[in-house]
Design a protein around this motif. Structure first.
Motif, mmCIF file in Angstrom:
data_model
loop_
_atom_site.group_PDB
_atom_site.id
_atom_site.type_symbol
_atom_site.label_atom_id
_atom_site.label_comp_id
_atom_site.label_asym_id
_atom_site.label_seq_id
_atom_site.Cartn_x
_atom_site.Cartn_y
_atom_site.Cartn_z
ATOM 1 N N THR A 66 0.905 -1.106 -0.292
ATOM 2 C CA THR A 66 -0.034 0.016 -0.242
ATOM 3 C C THR A 66 0.756 1.135 -0.137
ATOM 4 O O THR A 66 0.699 2.008 -0.813
ATOM 5 N N ILE A 67 1.986 1.227 0.837
ATOM 6 C CA ILE A 67 2.771 2.623 0.746
ATOM 7 C C ILE A 67 3.324 2.746 -0.557
ATOM 8 O O ILE A 67 3.526 3.634 -1.102
ATOM 9 N N THR A 68 4.103 1.491 -1.009
ATOM 10 C CA THR A 68 4.890 1.883 -2.370
ATOM 11 C C THR A 68 3.651 2.134 -3.225
ATOM 12 O O THR A 68 3.995 2.914 -4.327
ATOM 13 N N GLY A 69 2.524 1.535 -3.186
ATOM 14 C CA GLY A 69 1.672 2.126 -4.321
ATOM 15 C C GLY A 69 1.389 3.549 -4.091
ATOM 16 O O GLY A 69 1.053 4.113 -5.311
ATOM 17 N N PHE A 70 1.342 4.062 -2.887
ATOM 18 C CA PHE A 70 1.222 5.755 -2.881
ATOM 19 C C PHE A 70 2.328 6.431 -3.510
ATOM 20 O O PHE A 70 2.419 7.684 -3.727
ATOM 21 N N MET A 71 3.545 5.908 -3.771
ATOM 22 C CA MET A 71 4.642 6.657 -4.195
ATOM 23 C C MET A 71 4.762 6.540 -5.631
ATOM 24 O O MET A 71 5.607 7.294 -5.969
ATOM 25 N N PHE A 72 4.038 6.116 -6.437
ATOM 26 C CA PHE A 72 4.127 6.157 -7.713
ATOM 27 C C PHE A 72 3.690 7.598 -8.115
ATOM 28 O O PHE A 72 2.849 8.348 -7.337
ATOM 29 N N PRO A 73 3.892 7.998 -9.209
ATOM 30 C CA PRO A 73 3.484 9.367 -9.664
ATOM 31 C C PRO A 73 2.017 9.527 -9.701
ATOM 32 O O PRO A 73 1.163 8.582 -10.071
ATOM 33 N N PHE A 74 1.428 10.574 -8.980
ATOM 34 C CA PHE A 74 0.269 10.819 -9.084
ATOM 35 C C PHE A 74 -0.557 11.696 -9.922
ATOM 36 O O PHE A 74 0.000 12.868 -10.287
ATOM 37 N N ASN A 75 -1.117 11.502 -10.900
ATOM 38 C CA ASN A 75 -1.921 11.874 -11.786
ATOM 39 C C ASN A 75 -3.234 12.207 -11.413
ATOM 40 O O ASN A 75 -4.478 12.196 -12.444
ATOM 41 N N GLY A 76 -3.764 12.113 -10.204
ATOM 42 C CA GLY A 76 -5.212 12.173 -9.950
ATOM 43 C C GLY A 76 -5.847 10.800 -9.436
ATOM 44 O O GLY A 76 -5.122 9.828 -9.650
ATOM 45 N N PRO A 77 -6.926 10.668 -8.711
ATOM 46 C CA PRO A 77 -7.213 9.612 -8.323
ATOM 47 C C PRO A 77 -7.724 8.410 -9.453
ATOM 48 O O PRO A 77 -8.244 8.677 -10.279
ATOM 49 N N THR A 78 -7.185 7.324 -9.203
ATOM 50 C CA THR A 78 -7.289 6.174 -10.176
ATOM 51 C C THR A 78 -7.781 5.024 -9.277
ATOM 52 O O THR A 78 -7.878 5.166 -8.017
ATOM 53 N N PRO A 79 -8.481 4.011 -9.801
ATOM 54 C CA PRO A 79 -8.984 2.696 -9.059
ATOM 55 C C PRO A 79 -7.691 2.393 -8.156
ATOM 56 O O PRO A 79 -8.114 1.971 -7.096
ATOM 57 N N ALA A 80 -6.613 2.299 -8.806
ATOM 58 C CA ALA A 80 -5.647 1.753 -7.764
ATOM 59 C C ALA A 80 -5.489 2.787 -6.585
ATOM 60 O O ALA A 80 -5.098 2.360 -5.457
ATOM 61 N N PHE A 81 -5.552 3.989 -6.803
ATOM 62 C CA PHE A 81 -5.230 4.931 -5.600
ATOM 63 C C PHE A 81 -6.509 4.718 -4.719
ATOM 64 O O PHE A 81 -6.243 4.883 -3.493
ATOM 65 N N LEU A 82 -7.641 4.790 -5.114
ATOM 66 C CA LEU A 82 -8.835 4.549 -4.231
ATOM 67 C C LEU A 82 -8.693 3.110 -3.516
ATOM 68 O O LEU A 82 -9.205 2.966 -2.286
ATOM 69 N N THR A 83 -8.161 1.966 -4.094
ATOM 70 C CA THR A 83 -8.021 0.900 -3.344
ATOM 71 C C THR A 83 -6.980 0.909 -2.166
ATOM 72 O O THR A 83 -7.493 0.525 -1.242
ATOM 73 N N GLY A 84 -5.888 1.799 -2.539
ATOM 74 C CA GLY A 84 -5.001 2.002 -1.571
ATOM 75 C C GLY A 84 -5.700 2.778 -0.149
ATOM 76 O O GLY A 84 -5.566 2.574 0.732
#
Length: 162
Positions: A54-72
């Motif tokens: 989860t933490i590493t998922g949040f470290m990817f470049p952020f270009n707005g909310p995505t399903p992956a971001f919301l899953t996190g």
């Protein structure tokens, strides 16, 4: 660069952590559902690698909310509950039931991402469901959801028996 790694290297690290989290989570939750509450080393590995995913998922470049971001975003409170129930309350009393539900949801979210990424990245699967709305993708997601609801329910029942 993310934590000194190229995006490709960081992605490989994230995927490796995720696979360890999923494999250990499947074993831990199957054992929990069968009434075995504590598989100490493996349970710790499951929770720590799931948090790291989860933490590493949040470290990817952020270009707005995505399903992956919301899953996190959904995963964070589930992991907080699972950590508190397992490490803080040692699965005593109702903490076992809290762990059963929150850990099952955390594992499901990892599996959800895994299946989604598999259909996006593995050519034969992608050919079956190029848009992610075709029946093979939906069936895979539904089977996984039903399986995780079953594991979660068995885990919850096992937690309440003791």
């Amino acid at each position: 660069m993310i934590i000194g790694l190229t995006l490709g290297q960081f992605t490989a690290l994230h995927v490796a952590i995720s696979l360890v989290a999923i494999a250990s989570g499947i074993v831990v939750m199957a054992a929990f559902a069968a009434g075995h509450r504590r598989i100490a080393a493996l349970s710790g590995l499951f929770l720590l690698t799931t948090a790291a995913t989860t933490i590493t998922g949040f470290m990817f470049p952020f270009n707005g909310p995505t399903p992956a971001f919301l899953t996190g975003v959904v995963s964070v409170p589930m992991l907080a509950l699972a950590f508190a129930a397992y490490f803080g309350l040692k699965l005593r009393g109702r903490a076992a039931a809290v762990y059963a539900v929150s850990a099952s949801i955390a594992l499901y979210l990892n599996l959800l991402a895994f299946v989604t990424q598999a259909f996006l990245k593995i050519p034969p699967l992608h050919a079956l469901a190029p848009s992610g709305t075709e029946p093979p993708f939906l069936v895979a997601q539904m089977v996984m959801l039903v399986a995780m609801i079953g594991v979660g329910a068995l885990s919850f029942r096992a937690a309440r028996r003791v």
